[in-house]
Structure formats: structure tokens, C-alpha cells
Design a protein around this motif. Structure first.
Motif, PDB file in Angstrom:
ATOM      1  N   GLU A   5       0.857  -1.188   0.000  1.00 39.26           N
ATOM      2  CA  GLU A   5       0.000   0.000   0.000  1.00 39.26           C
ATOM      3  C   GLU A   5       0.891   1.235   0.000  1.00 39.26           C
ATOM      4  O   GLU A   5       1.776   1.363   0.845  1.00 39.26           O
ATOM      5  CB  GLU A   5      -0.891  -0.016   1.237  1.00 39.26           C
ATOM      6  CG  GLU A   5      -1.839   1.168   1.334  1.00 39.26           C
ATOM      7  CD  GLU A   5      -2.727   1.082   2.577  1.00 39.26           C
ATOM      8  OE1 GLU A   5      -3.716   0.334   2.545  1.00 39.26           O
ATOM      9  OE2 GLU A   5      -2.386   1.748   3.582  1.00 39.26           O
ATOM     10  N   HIS A  19      -3.250   0.216  -3.524  1.00 40.73           N
ATOM     11  CA  HIS A  19      -2.632  -1.103  -3.411  1.00 40.73           C
ATOM     12  C   HIS A  19      -2.014  -1.526  -4.743  1.00 40.73           C
ATOM     13  O   HIS A  19      -2.625  -1.350  -5.802  1.00 40.73           O
ATOM     14  CB  HIS A  19      -3.667  -2.143  -2.982  1.00 40.73           C
ATOM     15  CG  HIS A  19      -4.075  -2.006  -1.549  1.00 40.73           C
ATOM     16  ND1 HIS A  19      -4.894  -2.916  -0.911  1.00 40.73           N
ATOM     17  CD2 HIS A  19      -3.765  -1.065  -0.613  1.00 40.73           C
ATOM     18  CE1 HIS A  19      -5.081  -2.553   0.346  1.00 40.73           C
ATOM     19  NE2 HIS A  19      -4.406  -1.423   0.542  1.00 40.73           N
ATOM     20  N   HIS A  75       2.198  -0.989   4.585  1.00 39.36           N
ATOM     21  CA  HIS A  75       2.014   0.389   4.130  1.00 39.36           C
ATOM     22  C   HIS A  75       3.395   1.012   3.968  1.00 39.36           C
ATOM     23  O   HIS A  75       4.227   0.938   4.868  1.00 39.36           O
ATOM     24  CB  HIS A  75       1.188   1.189   5.134  1.00 39.36           C
ATOM     25  CG  HIS A  75       1.023   2.626   4.749  1.00 39.36           C
ATOM     26  ND1 HIS A  75       0.083   3.038   3.820  1.00 39.36           N
ATOM     27  CD2 HIS A  75       1.679   3.745   5.141  1.00 39.36           C
ATOM     28  CE1 HIS A  75       0.162   4.348   3.673  1.00 39.36           C
ATOM     29  NE2 HIS A  75       1.131   4.806   4.465  1.00 39.36           N
ATOM     30  N   THR A 134      -8.799   1.948  -1.503  1.00 42.33           N
ATOM     31  CA  THR A 134      -7.400   1.504  -1.659  1.00 42.33           C
ATOM     32  C   THR A 134      -7.081   0.990  -3.056  1.00 42.33           C
ATOM     33  O   THR A 134      -6.424  -0.032  -3.219  1.00 42.33           O
ATOM     34  CB  THR A 134      -7.069   0.399  -0.621  1.00 42.33           C
ATOM     35  OG1 THR A 134      -7.889  -0.758  -0.845  1.00 42.33           O
ATOM     36  CG2 THR A 134      -7.263   0.914   0.788  1.00 42.33           C
TER      37      THR A 134
END
Length: 359
Positions: free
Chosen positions: A57, A63, A95, A124
Motif C-alpha cells: 500500500e 494497493h 504500508h 485503496t
């Protein structure tokens, strides 16, 4: 996190054999412990080619899916990403405080492939935050695009930004149960010498001959809807209500169907056929009116099909309906209806999966 405790390499490989899958991504390949779990299973898996895959991410919560030839490439990426991530060793999908462009550049430098994961999902995902590939990846190209459960090839075919980008339909399984793994898959022309390197080259070259997966309407973000009560709205209504549900004040989230239509401003490009399927266990559950595909009766019927045909994909895609009828007439009728697109779809949205009924 967020997956079954049964997600072990040996159980995933056994599930692939039952499902009829010949290629399996490891997932979470940046995680060193998960790497160690997989290393004994990278070769000699009875015809199943295992390739290291992972997801990250970026700083904007988009993503990205990464496909590699070996774990060494992920080790190289981990070393680069670690200073920019607090979760690189604790989260399977870390992340990273970097742009999509930088992540893609470093991935390509390592010799791996990268593309947006579940690209149309309103959370995302690439098109949740950007209107173009370049808006996320800058000058760095993507090697493929993953459609996600709420989209099929038609959703991206008219987006000029994606002309020439191969589409992948992946299952993103969170459980090795038959109705979860391989619910979406790709048929890829790879020749007789399948390996991770050959597979990556084929994906980059666009040698996908068929995508298979859910009807997009079954996805839980297909239509624009409230994330609390799941009431569905047209884009015009959502804007009128300032994207807040007038019933309960919940956020109205734009659905994949409407988002794809916004972005589609070109003539639909040619794409491999997309086969809409429903997992065999879900078909059996629907026919039997059961609470779960894992009831004793449903499992007995499912096992009878595997014993007769060898794999679930053979039942769903290639086996003649009269032969299927010999095992279970009503399931055969359902599969015939699916193959002939005689299905009534009840679209999902706002986080609630859609459903189907047979004509």
C-alpha cells in the motif's frame, strides 16, 4: 490478519489440485516468515507452479500487486522499502511511505512485475484516487491491471489509458475452501515448460487467452450504495445528497460500475473472452437451499463431482452438461444456465455482496 488460520502452503496446494489450478501466487512475499513457510513448496508440486507474489500500500493508500520470479527479488525490495515502512516485517501487505511511481520503479529494477491491485474498487485502489495510470505511476509503466471481483474486462475495455495493458482476474483468496480459492482465475498461453520466469514473460506479453470470474454484479462494491444500510443510488442521486445517505447518514460510496463508466471515453478495445462463473460449492448451496456450501450434504455432492471429473474448473468450464447431469441433474441445469447467461443478477454495493438467481 483477515485470513483463515487454514491458509497454509500445503492446504493451498491441495485446494489448487481440487480446483484445477496450475499456477498459484504465494501472496505476502515481502514477509520473511511467510517466505520461510513457502520455501519447501516452491518445486515439485505435482504440476502446480508457485510464484512469489505480494501486495503493498503506497502513501496514498493505493494497493499494488507485485509478481516476481523468486524470493530474492522480494528480499531486494524489502531492503529498499524497509526505511519507508513501519509494518514491513509485521504486515503481509505493508504500508509504504512512497509514491506508486517509486514503488514501480524499484520493482522493475528488481526484475519483477507490478500493476494496480483490484484497480476499480472504491477503497485503496488506483481508480479510487486517480483518474489515470500516470496519475499514480508517473512515467513508470504498469505490466498488468488486476480487475477485482466487482469488475470484468468490459469495465476497462473502453478506457484509453489501459489499451495494451493485460488484465488479470485473480481470486485473492482468504481461505483454502473451494468456494474461496480460484473463484477468479486466468488462462494463460505458456507452452510446455512452465516456470515462474516463463509465466511473468507471458503476462507481460499479454498472453492471456481467457479471464474467468464472478459476474461483476456479485462484487460487494459494484453499485453506488450506502456503506451502512446498502441502499443503492444513481450517481445523480448521490451527488444530490452530497454522498450521504438520507436514511441513516452513512457514506455513499461510488460503485465500480459507475466509476468505470466515468473513465470509459474511448472505443472498447479487443480483449480475451471473459467467462462468468460461480463457484461450484455456491451453486450446490443455492440448489439445495443450504445455509453454507460446507454442510454435510453439500460437501457430499461436491466430492461426487470431483471424483467424477477431477477438478471443479473442469465441471464449470469444459464438461458436457449431460455428463454433469448424471451426477446431479439440478446442478447440471444451473451450470447450463450459467454458460448460457440465463441468470438474474442482484447487484451488490456499499460493501454487501450481490446475489444471483437462475432463470
Amino acid at each position: 490478519m483477515a485470513v483463515s488460520r487454514a491458509m497454509r502452503p500445503e492446504k493451498l496446494l491441495a485446494a489448487c489440485a481440487i480446483k484445477g489450478l496450475h499456477i498459484l501466487g504465494t501472496g505476502d512475499a515481502l514477509h520473511p516468515v511467510w517466505q520461510r513457510e513457502w520455501k519447501p513448496f516452491l518445486v515439485n508440486n505435482e504440476g502446480i507452479c508457485v510464484i512469489p507474489t505480494g501486495e503493498v500500500e503506497d502513501e496514498h493508500r493505493v494497493h499494488h500487486l507485485i509478481l516476481a520470479e523468486d524470493f530474492g527479488q522480494f528480499d531486494q525490495l524489502r531492503d529498499l522499502l524497509a526505511p519507508k515502512s513501519k509494518s514491513i516485517s509485521t504486515n503481509g501487505r505493508p504500508h509504504v511511505h512512497l509514491s506508486g511511481e517509486t514503488i514501480a520503479e524499484w520493482t522493475h529494477d528488481a526484475g519483477a512485475l507490478i500493476g494496480p491491485a483490484h484497480a476499480f474498487t472504491p477503497w485503496t485502489a488506483l481508480y479510487a484516487y486517480h483518474d489515470s495510470v500516470a496519475g499514480c505511476y508517473g512515467s513508470e509503466p504498469v505490466d498488468f491491471l488486476e480487475l477485482g471481483l466487482s469488475a470484468d474486462s468490459s469495465y476497462g475495455a473502453g478506457i484509453p489509458d489501459l489499451y495494451g495493458v493485460p488484465f488479470l482476474s485473480n481470486s485473492d483468496a482468504h481461505s483454502p475452501q473451494p468456494e474461496k480459492i480460484g473463484r477468479e482465475f486466468n488462462r494463460i498461453r505458456v507452452g510446455s515448460n512452465l516456470s515462474a520466469r516463463v509465466l511473468l514473460d507471458c503476462i507481460k506479453a499479454g498472453s492471456i487467452t481467457m479471464n474467468a470470474g464472478f459476474f461483476p454484479e456479485e462484487g460487494k462494491y459494484n453499485r453506488t450504495a450506502c456503506v451502512r444500510c446498502f441502499t443503492q443510488y444513481s450517481p445523480e442521486e448521490a451527488r444530490q445528497y452530497n454522498w450521504r445517505c438520507p436514511t441513516d447518514g452513512g457514506l455513499i460510496k461510488k460503485g465500480v460500475f459507475d466509476r468505470a463508466r466515468e473513465l470509459s471515453c474511448g472505443a472498447p478495445g479487443s480483449r480475451p473472452p471473459y467467462l462468468h462463473i460461480v463457484p461450484l460449492g455456491q451453486i450446490i448451496q443455492t440448489i439445495e437451499g443450504a445455509s453454507s456450501p460446507n454442510t454435510k450434504k453439500c460437501r457430499t455432492i461436491y466430492d461426487a463431482f470431483i471424483a467424477a471429473f477431477g477438478s471443479e474448473i473442469d465441471v464449470l468450464v469444459t464438461s458436457p452438461v449431460p455428463e454433469i447431469r448424471a451426477v446431479h441433474p439440478k446442478v447440471a441445469d444451473a451450470i447450463a444456465a450459467l454458460r448460457e447467461n440465463r441468470v438474474i443478477l442482484h447487484p451488490g454495493g456499499g460493501g454487501k455482496y450481490g446475489t444471483f438467481s437462475l432463470v
